[in-house]
Design an enzyme around this catalytic site. Structure first.
Site, PDB file in Angstrom:
ATOM      1  N   GLU A  51       0.839  -1.197   0.000  1.00 21.49           N
ATOM      2  CA  GLU A  51       0.000   0.000   0.000  1.00 21.49           C
ATOM      3  C   GLU A  51       0.880   1.255   0.000  1.00 21.49           C
ATOM      4  O   GLU A  51       1.695   1.423   0.902  1.00 21.49           O
ATOM      5  CB  GLU A  51      -0.924  -0.031   1.222  1.00 21.49           C
ATOM      6  CG  GLU A  51      -1.905  -1.204   1.157  1.00 21.49           C
ATOM      7  CD  GLU A  51      -2.465  -1.615   2.512  1.00 21.49           C
ATOM      8  OE1 GLU A  51      -2.394  -0.817   3.466  1.00 21.49           O
ATOM      9  OE2 GLU A  51      -2.955  -2.761   2.614  1.00 21.49           O
ATOM     10  N   SER A  67      -5.572  -4.510   0.898  1.00 16.79           N
ATOM     11  CA  SER A  67      -5.959  -5.917   0.842  1.00 16.79           C
ATOM     12  C   SER A  67      -4.768  -6.755   1.273  1.00 16.79           C
ATOM     13  O   SER A  67      -4.050  -7.322   0.452  1.00 16.79           O
ATOM     14  CB  SER A  67      -6.346  -6.292  -0.600  1.00 16.79           C
ATOM     15  OG  SER A  67      -7.367  -5.460  -1.111  1.00 16.79           O
ATOM     16  N   GLU A  68      -4.571  -6.848   2.577  1.00 12.70           N
ATOM     17  CA  GLU A  68      -3.381  -7.538   3.074  1.00 12.70           C
ATOM     18  C   GLU A  68      -3.358  -9.015   2.694  1.00 12.70           C
ATOM     19  O   GLU A  68      -2.283  -9.579   2.446  1.00 12.70           O
ATOM     20  CB  GLU A  68      -3.258  -7.378   4.595  1.00 12.70           C
ATOM     21  CG  GLU A  68      -2.699  -6.021   5.031  1.00 12.70           C
ATOM     22  CD  GLU A  68      -3.716  -4.894   4.967  1.00 12.70           C
ATOM     23  OE1 GLU A  68      -4.914  -5.174   4.720  1.00 12.70           O
ATOM     24  OE2 GLU A  68      -3.327  -3.721   5.153  1.00 12.70           O
ATOM     25  N   ALA A  78       2.824  -3.700  11.609  1.00 12.78           N
ATOM     26  CA  ALA A  78       2.760  -5.124  11.960  1.00 12.78           C
ATOM     27  C   ALA A  78       1.355  -5.514  12.423  1.00 12.78           C
ATOM     28  O   ALA A  78       0.902  -6.630  12.191  1.00 12.78           O
ATOM     29  CB  ALA A  78       3.782  -5.449  13.043  1.00 12.78           C
ATOM     30  N   ASP A  79       0.666  -4.583  13.062  1.00 17.49           N
ATOM     31  CA  ASP A  79      -0.705  -4.856  13.520  1.00 17.49           C
ATOM     32  C   ASP A  79      -1.592  -5.318  12.367  1.00 17.49           C
ATOM     33  O   ASP A  79      -2.549  -6.063  12.584  1.00 17.49           O
ATOM     34  CB  ASP A  79      -1.318  -3.597  14.149  1.00 17.49           C
ATOM     35  CG  ASP A  79      -0.385  -2.908  15.130  1.00 17.49           C
ATOM     36  OD1 ASP A  79      -0.611  -3.022  16.333  1.00 17.49           O
ATOM     37  OD2 ASP A  79       0.591  -2.248  14.689  1.00 17.49           O
ATOM     38  N   HIS A 116      -1.903   0.423  16.785  1.00 18.87           N
ATOM     39  CA  HIS A 116      -0.720   0.779  15.989  1.00 18.87           C
ATOM     40  C   HIS A 116       0.527   0.767  16.869  1.00 18.87           C
ATOM     41  O   HIS A 116       1.453   1.551  16.645  1.00 18.87           O
ATOM     42  CB  HIS A 116      -0.879   2.176  15.371  1.00 18.87           C
ATOM     43  CG  HIS A 116      -1.736   2.223  14.141  1.00 18.87           C
ATOM     44  ND1 HIS A 116      -3.037   1.793  14.123  1.00 18.87           N
ATOM     45  CD2 HIS A 116      -1.467   2.637  12.873  1.00 18.87           C
ATOM     46  CE1 HIS A 116      -3.534   1.974  12.895  1.00 18.87           C
ATOM     47  NE2 HIS A 116      -2.602   2.464  12.129  1.00 18.87           N
TER      48      HIS A 116
HETATM   49  C1  LIG Z   1      -5.953  -3.352   7.670  1.00 15.45           C
HETATM   50  C2  LIG Z   1      -5.288  -2.032   7.462  1.00 15.45           C
HETATM   51  N1  LIG Z   1      -4.509  -1.853   6.400  1.00 15.45           N
HETATM   52  C3  LIG Z   1      -3.897  -0.665   6.183  1.00 15.45           C
HETATM   53  C4  LIG Z   1      -4.053   0.373   7.061  1.00 15.45           C
HETATM   54  C5  LIG Z   1      -3.348   1.698   6.815  1.00 15.45           C
HETATM   55  N2  LIG Z   1      -4.291   2.693   6.390  1.00 15.45           N
HETATM   56  C6  LIG Z   1      -4.863   3.527   7.274  1.00 15.45           C
HETATM   57  S1  LIG Z   1      -5.965   4.561   6.563  1.00 15.45           S
HETATM   58  C7  LIG Z   1      -5.696   3.879   5.042  1.00 15.45           C
HETATM   59  C8  LIG Z   1      -6.432   4.412   3.855  1.00 15.45           C
HETATM   60  C9  LIG Z   1      -7.879   4.216   3.988  1.00 15.45           C
HETATM   61  O1  LIG Z   1      -8.540   4.818   2.922  1.00 15.45           O
HETATM   62  P1  LIG Z   1     -10.108   4.978   2.975  1.00 15.45           P
HETATM   63  O2  LIG Z   1     -10.708   3.675   3.388  1.00 15.45           O
HETATM   64  O3  LIG Z   1     -10.555   5.533   1.676  1.00 15.45           O
HETATM   65  O4  LIG Z   1     -10.390   5.999   4.146  1.00 15.45           O
HETATM   66  P2  LIG Z   1      -9.978   7.527   4.280  1.00 15.45           P
HETATM   67  O5  LIG Z   1      -8.677   7.550   5.027  1.00 15.45           O
HETATM   68  O6  LIG Z   1      -9.885   8.111   2.925  1.00 15.45           O
HETATM   69  O7  LIG Z   1     -11.046   8.160   5.101  1.00 15.45           O
HETATM   70  C10 LIG Z   1      -4.755   2.882   5.113  1.00 15.45           C
HETATM   71  C11 LIG Z   1      -4.276   2.092   3.964  1.00 15.45           C
HETATM   72  C12 LIG Z   1      -4.850   0.129   8.198  1.00 15.45           C
HETATM   73  N3  LIG Z   1      -5.034   1.068   9.129  1.00 15.45           N
HETATM   74  N4  LIG Z   1      -5.468  -1.068   8.365  1.00 15.45           N
END
Ligand SMILES: Cc1ncc(C[n+]2csc(CCOP(=O)(O)OP(=O)(O)O)c2C)c(N)n1
Ligand SMILES: Cc1ncc(C[n+]2csc(CCOP(=O)(O)OP(=O)(O)O)c2C)c(N)n1
Ligand SMILES: [Mg+2]
Ligand SMILES: [Mg+2]
Lengths: 329, 315, 329, 315
Positions: free
Chosen positions: C33, C62-63, C87-88, C132
């Site tokens: 990501e 999509s882990e 890692a979480d 986190h």
């Molecule tokens: C399972 C997981 N994967 C990755 C992340 C890291 N992460 C935090 S916010 C985010 C983007 C999320 O995008 P969206 O769902 O569109 O929400 P927005 O931040 O735009 O409100 C990511 C990849 C996470 N917190 N949890």
């Protein structure tokens, strides 16, 4: 059969405990893959759907949804009991246990709670493949906020399920499917729910203290009986609760058995919960001899029964290693 | 058509006989552990087989013996694997539910529902970079459609336009539960379509239909890239696992399933086309002869090698 | 700057190692990501997409697909390097590590392999929430088939990444984001890839052996320096590789330091990998004093920095506990 | 309309001012740690708020301050939480990205993408058995649509016909990546539809549209049961987190976003409807006054209580 007892095998004991909890606690729910109409892939939940209707239901093959919905329902005052059919399947959805359930009480300062129970079973059985053979209790024990139990007898299976459902923490109760259809035993079913925790002294003897949990307990007891027959009786402590863990009972016993400690589990040795047990004894200064850890060497579990048997501790290996320990000092 | 159908019947009977023999070997205690048979579902692997060439990668589930056979894995080392013999495709380490034979492009069964789907995406991704443009195919049951990983894998393949064939064997049952009770919209192809993946539901009991469809989709995937989804309607004539008493199924359902199942249908079609009963029966007999011989050889082979049981954990 | 060296901070070291691997090994891929166009949420992968084109790409959130596709690509001969941002987040997709990647070589008897690297980072940073902040190395260390490393310096970050990518096993390399933008150091970049494994003696002294890994190593060294300044020098062994773990180096040192051992990690104490280290010493019979384990007490991690600081071992607590150990016997 | 729009503007300004003040408190070092602001996305929570009643359950993400405020959580304990004060809604344990206030039906933010969705399903499930028939709502970003758990949760809710509102805030970005590049079919509502869930994409920058839609869907869910999915098109005017330099965004995109954002639009509509500029500006000023007072009180409060830091791990 005396009042307040029933004669059941392990699976029947779990069934009776679930029955009691569903009957006594209207806030309970029971669900998971195949648990309702079919009565569970191992038959453990048979009859409960007929009796309790839509509080018992089948789910899609969606472990994240099963666990996550249990967390959400628990936050809103239900006491869901859900099944993860094999402990290995937790791994597609561990987030809901470790990042969600375990945090809820702590982070909210107790304003929210997640009193759910996850029933699962684990370990190797004849011919099971590597993805259906793991012992994962250490993952849960390393997660503060979760409670963990691994019963090995019908009475404990019953008592622990009742205590778990009444407990206000998320509890993982781990069975072993090789125990489900063991012999029937008379168990007491009319005691009030006990507080979680505690252990059992299964054998006594000065040679060493053996600590164990789960299905392998039966092999450990066999090994202890062999040692006793050979003139070196040892103490066996079964700790069906791993969290809370009965550290005091272990330490006291180790002190009484010459500072000799052996821990036996079916999980992989490295970073297994056995290491934790040994360290508690080491930290307390009660070890007088190098301790013995008996677990699966650090391999995966092969399907062929002969291969698996070469890895999973058997009575003989356990007895031999502990005999060596008893012989020290 | 007749030639092809005879060939298909032959291929289906090889799988059927293998599975029936396996069932017997479970009964005799020679095969130990959980076994999931594909009896009734043979048309899928047989019809699809032609679409794959060397270098392609096929991933299946615990119910994957038929796919391994269709991909060309010889019967003896397959039996050997089920029997826990050193001669098994994995030397007894995989077992019935987790075996692989990469030399045949059979990248393995998987005993975690849905878990093969992202792995197949990775195989196709590898093909984009190793010059092979390999087709990757992954087979799973209709119950797996509710598993998050399958959704993620389909989206990933769609987004990257990777040549992945998602083959969903719809035998209606998730273990002991009817999958249609576990969804609101029974049209499962709507899901890949929503992700931008062409999807079709076809008669999975007719090898010709399966062949045509999969060949088309495979060709398209190889050319333009991009995944496709094929749902094969079929049925299992046996329990989820060997020993499953199937109390959850009605007699009527099983009878209907027996009417639909591919081998009876192919035999009937051949008879109608004028093939003599003896010729049709000879197909069955030949398959059984081959299977019995393979099983006997596997039974006679030496057991899994305990002396190396700790090897190959690491490089 | 001498030939074959660069001056970089930790993040730059990882970047340089990735650059080298992508340049030298055409079978590598790098994805996750935000890793490509944006260069990573911590900037670690900056510039790589521009240089290496479509071998470096961004993925959906999509882990399971990230890890699973890495497993599949590795089975087919690629060497994917993928990122799990925290890692979480492994916990939504641990199946692909534990049930899939870890089994592939063993179950196929070596016919299939999964030479992938998962980059991640973990631990608490100022104000980070409970979801986190976890330290999950014990989960991977309890999974035979996986390799695990936790570097703490730019040189190790570089060397370990290069070794991990060349390694034919699945490797989890765990950074700590508080290290990414530390001071720049000159590191050597022209050595051939080293075999995985090994450890570093960071301080020497007879008072005790302290074993540690990851970001907290810096606090441990500070604590050791304080102890030395107070006249009780101790030995510090940093074990950036947890699997393979340099047991020999630890045992030898414990024997040389009066059988006194302290293990320090940022993970929760119970069932942490620290327990494993202590038990190896206990089993070997080299402990002469009750060992000391220093980790986070078994709580969740609260967001407020003052609260977190009360839980995560600091230099002072480490020095005090080890001073107590040195004073024994 | 005018009354309502004024009320909406007021509500939106409370959120905007809260977020801008939070941003300032990050700059001054008073708020420490990762903070995700919803600046530009205020119309969603404001429009949806009316649909919820006591006993309903709302789950949000790390970008959830606006939803907490819309649900009625007072500003001071929210600031307290961000500032790590004992008076924070979670005594400083949750922080900006993981706070909850169950007394207000705000079951919490979540810092794991998608993880709130099955939890909301569980809250609705509880409501089926506790006599409340509660509506459960869960808010997530469009990037979360690619997370397996979201797919599982939607299917689970659909299959059980549970009253769950899936609210997808589409601000186009998954952190630093354009979500449209991560999917093949940009129409995200096709996904819930494929699962049998009614779904609609609406202008998420217009509180009236949001209100109407969510009220309708909520009513339907309460009556017949069954989930619904609402996609709110919106934009964030700031970085993914405070400190994000947003090098991945063009000036043009940000300019266009500023034209679309709900507060400017509401203000313009009110001006057009004849409301005096001073009246409109008074709304902003009032919000700021309230926010400043709340922030000052929170800043003055005592820090999180270290003495109890080990409590509440277990019952
Ligand atoms: C399972 C997981 N994967 C990755 C992340 C890291 N992460 C935090 S916010 C985010 C983007 C999320 O995008 P969206 O769902 O569109 O929400 P927005 O931040 O735009 O409100 C990511 C990849 C996470 N917190 N949890
Ligand atoms: C993640 C996971 N959950 C549950 C299971 C248990 N399980 C094995 S097979 C099966 C049913 C699968 O049904 P379907 O996908 O339709 O495949 P079929 O068996 O019908 O071929 C289940 C629930 C599993 N192996 N993995
Ligand atoms: Mg099926
Ligand atoms: Mg977004």
């Amino acid at each position: 059969m005396p009042e307040g007892t029933i004669t059941v095998n392990y699976s029947g004991a779990v069934n009776a405990a679930l029955w009691r909890c569903l009957a006594e606690l209207p806030e309970t729910l029971l669900y998971g893959e195949d648990v309702a109409k079919p009565g569970g892939v191992h038959g453990v939940t048979r009859g409960l759907w007929k009796e309790f209707g839509d509080r018992v239901f089948d789910t899609p093959i969606s472990e994240s949804a099963i666990l996550g919905s249990a967390v959400g329902a628990a936050m809103m005052g239900r006491r869901p009991i859900v099944e993860i059919m094999w402990a290995d399947f937790f791994l597609v959805a561990l987030d809901q246990m470790v990042n969600q359930a375990a945090n809820i009480r702590y982070v909210s300062g107790g304003r929210l709670t997640a009193p759910l129970v996850v029933r699962t079973q684990q370990g190797n059985s004849l011919g099971a493949c590597a993805q259906h053979s793991q012992n994962l209790e250490a993952f849960f024990c390393h997660t503060p906020g979760l409670r963990v139990a691994m019963p090995s007898t019908p009475q404990d299976a019953y008592d622990i399920m009742v205590s778990a459902v009444h407990c206000d923490d998320p509890v993982v109760v781990i069975d072993n499917r090789t125990l489900y259809f063991g012999e029937k035993q008379e168990i007491v079913t009319d005691r009030p729910p006990a507080a979680i925790g505690g252990s059992h002294v299964r054998r006594t003897g000065p040679g060493a203290t053996m600590v164990t949990w789960g299905a392998i307990t039966h092999r450990v007891i066999e090994a202890a009986d062999r040692l006793a027959a050979n003139g070196t009786p040892v103490t066996v402590i079964e700790t069906p609760w791993l969290n809370p863990f009965d550290t005091d009972a272990v330490l006291e016993s180790v002190a009484k058995t010459g500072g000799r400690l052996a821990v036996v589990h079916e999980a992989n040795t490295t970073a297994g919960f056995g290491a934790e047990v040994v360290v508690r004894a080491a930290e307390a200064g009660v070890l007088r001899q190098p301790p013995v850890r008996i677990g699966v060497p650090d391999t995966r579990i092969p399907a062929a029964p002969e291969l698996a048997a070469a890895l999973i501790p058997g009575t003989e290996r356990i007895a031999a290693e502990v005999a060596g320990l008893v012989a020290t000092g | 058509m007749r030639e092809q159908l005879m060939a298909d019947l032959r291929a289906m009977w090889r799988i059927r006989a293998f599975e029936e023999k396996t069932q017997a070997l479970c009964g005799s205690g020679d095969v130990r552990g959980s076994v999931h048979l594909c009896i009734g579902q043979e048309a899928g692997p047989v019809g699809a087989a032609e679409a794959f060439t060397d270098g392609d990668a096929l991933f299946a589930t615990y119910r994957g013996h038929g796919w391994a056979i269709a991909r060309g894995v010889p019967l003896e080392p397959l039996f050997g694997e089920l029997l826990g013999r050193a001669s098994g495709v994995n030397g007894g380490r995989g077992g019935s539910a987790y075996l692989s034979a990469p030399e045949y492009g059979f990248l393995g069964e998987n005993s975690i529902v849905g878990a093969g789907t992202p792995m197949a995406v990775g195989a196709a991704l590898a093909g984009r970079h190793d010059g092979s443009s390999r087709l990757a195919a992954v087979v799973f049951g209709e119950g797996a459609m509710n598993q998050g990983a399958v959704h993620e894998a389909m989206n990933f393949a769609a987004m990257m336009a990777l040549p992945v064939l998602f083959i969903c064997e719809n035998n209606r049952w998730s273990e002991l539960t009817l999958t249609r009770d576990m969804v609101r919209n029974p049209s499962l192809t709507d899901r890949p379509k929503a992700l931008g993946i062409p999807a079709i539901r076809i008669d999975g009991n007719d090898p010709a239909t399966v062949r045509e469809t999969i060949l088309d989709f495979a060709e398209a995937a190889r050319e333009d890239g991009g995944p496709a989804f094929v749902e094969l309607t079929t049925q299992r004539l046996v329990g989820h696992y060997v020993g499953d008493a199937q109390q959850y199924r009605t007699r009527e359902e099983l009878a209907e399933d027996r009417r639909q199942e591919p081998i009876a249908r192919a035999a009937a079609a051949l008879a109608e086309a004028g093939v003599a009963a003896a010729e049709i029966d000879a197909v069955r007999a030949a398959a059984w002869a081959e299977v019995e011989q393979a099983a006997a050889a596997a039974l006679a082979a030496s057991p899994a090698d305990v002396s190396t049981v700790r090897e190959h954990v690491y490089a």
